[in-house]
Design a protein around this motif. Sequence first.
Motif, PDB file in Angstrom:
ATOM      1  N   LEU A  96       0.817  -1.213   0.000  1.00 33.53           N
ATOM      2  CA  LEU A  96       0.000   0.000   0.000  1.00 33.53           C
ATOM      3  C   LEU A  96       0.851   1.263   0.000  1.00 33.53           C
ATOM      4  CD1 LEU A  96       0.091   1.217   3.140  1.00 33.53           C
ATOM      5  CD2 LEU A  96      -1.331  -0.797   3.555  1.00 33.53           C
ATOM      6  N   ARG A  97       0.168   2.370  -0.255  1.00 34.33           N
ATOM      7  CA  ARG A  97       0.824   3.679  -0.284  1.00 34.33           C
ATOM      8  C   ARG A  97      -0.055   4.710   0.404  1.00 34.33           C
ATOM      9  NH1 ARG A  97       2.250   6.914  -5.916  1.00 34.33           N
ATOM     10  NH2 ARG A  97       0.945   8.709  -5.373  1.00 34.33           N
ATOM     11  N   VAL A  98       0.572   5.541   1.205  1.00 34.10           N
ATOM     12  CA  VAL A  98      -0.065   6.714   1.801  1.00 34.10           C
ATOM     13  C   VAL A  98       0.895   7.888   1.617  1.00 34.10           C
ATOM     14  CG1 VAL A  98      -1.434   5.425   3.484  1.00 34.10           C
ATOM     15  CG2 VAL A  98       0.892   6.162   4.085  1.00 34.10           C
ATOM     16  N   GLY A  99       0.492   9.078   2.070  1.00 33.72           N
ATOM     17  CA  GLY A  99       1.405  10.204   2.000  1.00 33.72           C
ATOM     18  C   GLY A  99       0.738  11.495   1.584  1.00 33.72           C
ATOM     19  N   GLN A 100       1.478  12.592   1.780  1.00 35.01           N
ATOM     20  CA  GLN A 100       0.950  13.925   1.524  1.00 35.01           C
ATOM     21  C   GLN A 100       0.730  14.196   0.032  1.00 35.01           C
ATOM     22  OE1 GLN A 100      -0.095  14.726   4.548  1.00 35.01           O
ATOM     23  NE2 GLN A 100       1.074  16.591   5.011  1.00 35.01           N
ATOM     24  N   GLU A 101       1.331  13.406  -0.841  1.00 34.39           N
ATOM     25  CA  GLU A 101       1.022  13.551  -2.267  1.00 34.39           C
ATOM     26  C   GLU A 101      -0.437  13.250  -2.545  1.00 34.39           C
ATOM     27  OE1 GLU A 101       1.978  11.558  -6.645  1.00 34.39           O
ATOM     28  OE2 GLU A 101       3.453  11.362  -5.040  1.00 34.39           O
ATOM     29  N   ASP A 102      -0.992  12.284  -1.843  1.00 34.31           N
ATOM     30  CA  ASP A 102      -2.314  11.759  -2.172  1.00 34.31           C
ATOM     31  C   ASP A 102      -3.448  12.415  -1.393  1.00 34.31           C
ATOM     32  OD1 ASP A 102      -0.994   9.905  -3.846  1.00 34.31           O
ATOM     33  OD2 ASP A 102      -0.598   8.634  -2.112  1.00 34.31           O
ATOM     34  N   ASN A 103      -3.167  12.854  -0.194  1.00 39.33           N
ATOM     35  CA  ASN A 103      -4.222  13.420   0.640  1.00 39.33           C
ATOM     36  C   ASN A 103      -3.587  14.167   1.809  1.00 39.33           C
ATOM     37  OD1 ASN A 103      -6.845  13.772   1.954  1.00 39.33           O
ATOM     38  ND2 ASN A 103      -6.121  12.216   3.380  1.00 39.33           N
ATOM     39  N   LEU A 104      -4.198  15.283   2.208  1.00 39.07           N
ATOM     40  CA  LEU A 104      -3.664  16.104   3.292  1.00 39.07           C
ATOM     41  C   LEU A 104      -4.482  16.022   4.572  1.00 39.07           C
ATOM     42  CD1 LEU A 104      -2.933  19.298   1.159  1.00 39.07           C
ATOM     43  CD2 LEU A 104      -1.259  17.595   1.925  1.00 39.07           C
ATOM     44  N   PHE A 105      -5.714  15.473   4.492  1.00 36.10           N
ATOM     45  CA  PHE A 105      -6.634  15.537   5.619  1.00 36.10           C
ATOM     46  C   PHE A 105      -6.796  14.181   6.304  1.00 36.10           C
ATOM     47  CE2 PHE A 105      -7.772  19.402   3.469  1.00 36.10           C
ATOM     48  CZ  PHE A 105      -8.142  20.259   4.489  1.00 36.10           C
ATOM     49  N   GLU A 106      -6.645  14.185   7.619  1.00 34.51           N
ATOM     50  CA  GLU A 106      -6.933  12.986   8.402  1.00 34.51           C
ATOM     51  C   GLU A 106      -8.436  12.767   8.505  1.00 34.51           C
ATOM     52  OE1 GLU A 106      -5.726  10.805  12.588  1.00 34.51           O
ATOM     53  OE2 GLU A 106      -5.218  12.921  12.298  1.00 34.51           O
ATOM     54  N   ARG A 107      -9.159  13.839   8.691  1.00 34.67           N
ATOM     55  CA  ARG A 107     -10.628  13.834   8.706  1.00 34.67           C
ATOM     56  C   ARG A 107     -11.068  15.260   8.429  1.00 34.67           C
ATOM     57  NH1 ARG A 107      -8.723  13.017  13.811  1.00 34.67           N
ATOM     58  NH2 ARG A 107      -9.226  14.585  15.414  1.00 34.67           N
ATOM     59  N   ASP A 108     -12.373  15.470   8.308  1.00 32.19           N
ATOM     60  CA  ASP A 108     -12.874  16.799   7.964  1.00 32.19           C
ATOM     61  C   ASP A 108     -12.314  17.864   8.895  1.00 32.19           C
ATOM     62  OD1 ASP A 108     -14.302  15.857   5.849  1.00 32.19           O
ATOM     63  OD2 ASP A 108     -16.254  15.871   6.859  1.00 32.19           O
TER      64      ASP A 108
END
Length: 308
Positions: free
Chosen positions: A253-265
């Motif tokens: 798997l991959r995560v990171g700030q490239e793909d999304n900046l928000f943990e939740r709303d």
Amino acid sequence: MTHPTIITCAVTGSGLTPSMSPHLPWRPQDIVDQSVGAAEAGAAILHLHARDPKDGRPTNDIGPWREIVTGIRERSDAIVNMSASRGATADERVSAVLELRPEIATVIVGSMNYGRFAKATDQKAGEFTHAWERDLLAGADVREVVTSNTFGKIGRMIDILIDADIAMEFECYDVGHLHILDHHLSTRTVRRPLIIQFLTGILGGITSHIDHLVHLRQTVDRLFGRDCAVFTHGTGTGNMRAAISGALMGTHLRVGQEDNLFERDGVLFASNAAQVEKIRRILGDLNFRHAEVSEARRILSLGGAAAA
């Protein structure tokens, strides 16, 4: 589970912008610091893009690239994965890769309508500090963007990287891209296992719905067999769910700030390390084990650490 799960951290990317979050790294030293932090948190692979140190715009210039890659290698043994996505020609796209010789270079294996205006909505970006950000995400031609990854460019990039003996990660935005990859590999011999990244959730490509992820995985098995190292990630706020869905299917798997900046709303991730720590916690709760760097090298047949 037959293998530990490799975590890739996509540290900065080229689609999200500095105005969206103060925690998005774009200066070379910040990219290095967050990359090292992500590796210390459990990411075995660091997927990298370069940014102009003056204003954070994406670049393929060798100066920022060298500062980033050299800085990481001095402080971490994590696997370096350089994106080769910027440039009008295949040779331009791999120029920095050939200079710095990462262990993995990313090749996108298909074109698509790229609805990057949707990223501004998804990441709640309404105001931009830099004109280039506004042009990128809300400019007059933002609905006319097509990523150009032609058969000619893809084939040329694969041939160059085969000759350079650099492993490739093949990014697939839709199921048809897997068939394009199959076409190219029918006449070429590349390193095994194949490293395939399911890049889902971008408007214009396949969504991150579980039935689509399963279809992607089944198509890989049918076309290439099990001699593949498959990674799954989603774009936007569903990235954690997509990543875990991949793990449940047996992919990495991959995560990171490239793909999304928000943990939740309304709550931004404080760093790339925070994303890696969260996904590790979820994996642990599901009785999965994340791969150490040495294990990831073995799974991907990369050998020892690259020389600085």
